[in-house]
Design a protein around this motif. Sequence first.
Motif, PDB file in Angstrom:
ATOM      1  N   ALA A 233       0.592  -1.378  -0.090  1.00  0.00           N
ATOM      2  CA  ALA A 233       0.092   0.057  -0.085  1.00  0.00           C
ATOM      3  C   ALA A 233       0.746   0.869  -0.384  1.00  0.00           C
ATOM      4  O   ALA A 233       0.660   2.150  -0.592  1.00  0.00           O
ATOM      5  CB  ALA A 233      -1.116  -0.058   1.381  1.00  0.00           C
ATOM      6  N   ARG A 234       1.808   1.172   0.244  1.00  0.00           N
ATOM      7  CA  ARG A 234       2.873   2.945   0.876  1.00  0.00           C
ATOM      8  C   ARG A 234       3.433   2.374  -0.870  1.00  0.00           C
ATOM      9  O   ARG A 234       3.214   3.363  -1.316  1.00  0.00           O
ATOM     10  CB  ARG A 234       4.374   2.408   2.122  1.00  0.00           C
ATOM     11  CG  ARG A 234       4.927   3.145   2.233  1.00  0.00           C
ATOM     12  CD  ARG A 234       4.502   4.683   2.135  1.00  0.00           C
ATOM     13  NE  ARG A 234       6.122   5.557   2.067  1.00  0.00           N
ATOM     14  CZ  ARG A 234       5.312   7.070   2.082  1.00  0.00           C
ATOM     15  NH1 ARG A 234       4.418   7.840   2.356  1.00  0.00           N
ATOM     16  NH2 ARG A 234       6.897   7.305   1.686  1.00  0.00           N
ATOM     17  N   GLY A 235       4.449   1.207  -0.941  1.00  0.00           N
ATOM     18  CA  GLY A 235       4.483   1.414  -2.472  1.00  0.00           C
ATOM     19  C   GLY A 235       3.757   2.017  -3.526  1.00  0.00           C
ATOM     20  O   GLY A 235       3.895   2.897  -4.533  1.00  0.00           O
ATOM     21  N   GLU A 236       2.524   1.699  -3.419  1.00  0.00           N
ATOM     22  CA  GLU A 236       0.993   2.633  -4.490  1.00  0.00           C
ATOM     23  C   GLU A 236       1.352   3.773  -4.067  1.00  0.00           C
ATOM     24  O   GLU A 236       1.610   4.511  -5.373  1.00  0.00           O
ATOM     25  CB  GLU A 236      -0.224   1.828  -4.390  1.00  0.00           C
ATOM     26  CG  GLU A 236      -1.147   2.915  -5.568  1.00  0.00           C
ATOM     27  CD  GLU A 236      -1.938   1.764  -5.505  1.00  0.00           C
ATOM     28  OE1 GLU A 236      -2.767   2.212  -6.925  1.00  0.00           O
ATOM     29  OE2 GLU A 236      -2.190   1.277  -4.218  1.00  0.00           O
ATOM     30  N   HIS A 237       1.592   4.431  -3.000  1.00  0.00           N
ATOM     31  CA  HIS A 237       1.883   5.932  -3.101  1.00  0.00           C
ATOM     32  C   HIS A 237       2.519   6.460  -3.222  1.00  0.00           C
ATOM     33  O   HIS A 237       3.116   7.488  -4.042  1.00  0.00           O
ATOM     34  CB  HIS A 237       1.647   6.453  -0.875  1.00  0.00           C
ATOM     35  CG  HIS A 237       1.115   7.321  -1.065  1.00  0.00           C
ATOM     36  ND1 HIS A 237      -0.409   8.558  -1.793  1.00  0.00           N
ATOM     37  CD2 HIS A 237       1.929   8.633  -0.709  1.00  0.00           C
ATOM     38  CE1 HIS A 237      -0.023   9.474  -1.198  1.00  0.00           C
ATOM     39  NE2 HIS A 237       1.103   9.464  -0.576  1.00  0.00           N
ATOM     40  N   VAL A 238       3.494   6.000  -3.343  1.00  0.00           N
ATOM     41  CA  VAL A 238       5.305   6.391  -3.290  1.00  0.00           C
ATOM     42  C   VAL A 238       5.653   6.020  -5.132  1.00  0.00           C
ATOM     43  O   VAL A 238       6.053   7.355  -5.663  1.00  0.00           O
ATOM     44  CB  VAL A 238       6.528   5.572  -2.579  1.00  0.00           C
ATOM     45  CG1 VAL A 238       7.670   6.322  -3.813  1.00  0.00           C
ATOM     46  CG2 VAL A 238       6.506   5.310  -1.118  1.00  0.00           C
ATOM     47  N   LEU A 239       4.827   5.348  -5.494  1.00  0.00           N
ATOM     48  CA  LEU A 239       5.071   5.484  -6.983  1.00  0.00           C
ATOM     49  C   LEU A 239       4.191   6.443  -7.256  1.00  0.00           C
ATOM     50  O   LEU A 239       4.558   7.313  -8.578  1.00  0.00           O
ATOM     51  CB  LEU A 239       4.206   3.904  -7.868  1.00  0.00           C
ATOM     52  CG  LEU A 239       4.462   4.138  -9.424  1.00  0.00           C
ATOM     53  CD1 LEU A 239       4.945   2.034  -9.317  1.00  0.00           C
ATOM     54  CD2 LEU A 239       3.040   4.085  -9.995  1.00  0.00           C
TER      55      LEU A 239
END
Length: 291
Positions: free
Chosen positions: A46-52
């Motif tokens: 979930a954090r990765g989607e936001h970072v991306l």
Amino acid sequence: MALGGLLLLLGIGVAGLYAWTGAELRHTEPVPTHAFVAPTDSASVARGEHVLRVVAKCSECHGEDLGGKVFIDDPAFGRVFAPNLTRGNGGIAAAYADADFERAIRHGVARDGRRLVIMPSNEFQYLSDDDLGALVAYLKSVPPVDRVGPPIRIGPVARALYVAGQLPLFPAEEVLHANTPVPSVPVDSTVEYGEYFARIGCSGCHGATYGGGKIPGTPPDWPATANLTPTGIGHYEFADFQRVLETGVRPDGTKLHPLMPVAATKLMTPVEMTAVFKYLRTLQPRPFGSR
């Protein structure tokens, strides 16, 4: 005879330009790496989607579905296809190990050592190990997209601009290529986190000093970016800044150019907006275009 001589010199110049830049396109180099393994837990994904999508804004070039897209297509400049990042046909995810993703994203270098074209690793090199790991975890989770892109073609204008030092064709040239871990910055409404976010998500267009101006190597019809230092937006209140990021509308009611990635900035959290606003307030005033 004079005209023939000029044409001959022009032909020699063009041949030399293509020979030299062709060698640059084929150039490979070893890149230092450190042990890098992406997490697999749902919170990291979930954090990765936001970072991306919000911090690094990868979908602006690679497409909302991350299946890749042509984002430059001009006979004189060339054609650049941002690769398919999924596990589908034409995608790279199935063949890329975690360390390969780290090398491509943070170092701007493909698995075979080629420097990636117009891959903003000069900004992404500052991604922390935690955020980069989360981003890779998300990439490995997205649905496969079957899309085979066209080959990259670099035209004469782009080659000439690169030789003249006006186009960062290979941003890997500006990467430190360190092999030490990049520490995390706590996500909070602090100047420190604002600097971290802005360096990755804003400096590519607004410049390393955030003075704005024309982005090097962009077409003539592309607009200049805003001066984000106190010289440019020092009169903004936080509510003005938030409105610009969420709606693309300036305090005077005018709209930002469509190239401003409002689709990404409107997804910034209040903490992120506050942190970036605080950081921009600490910058030295710069003249417009100082970049």
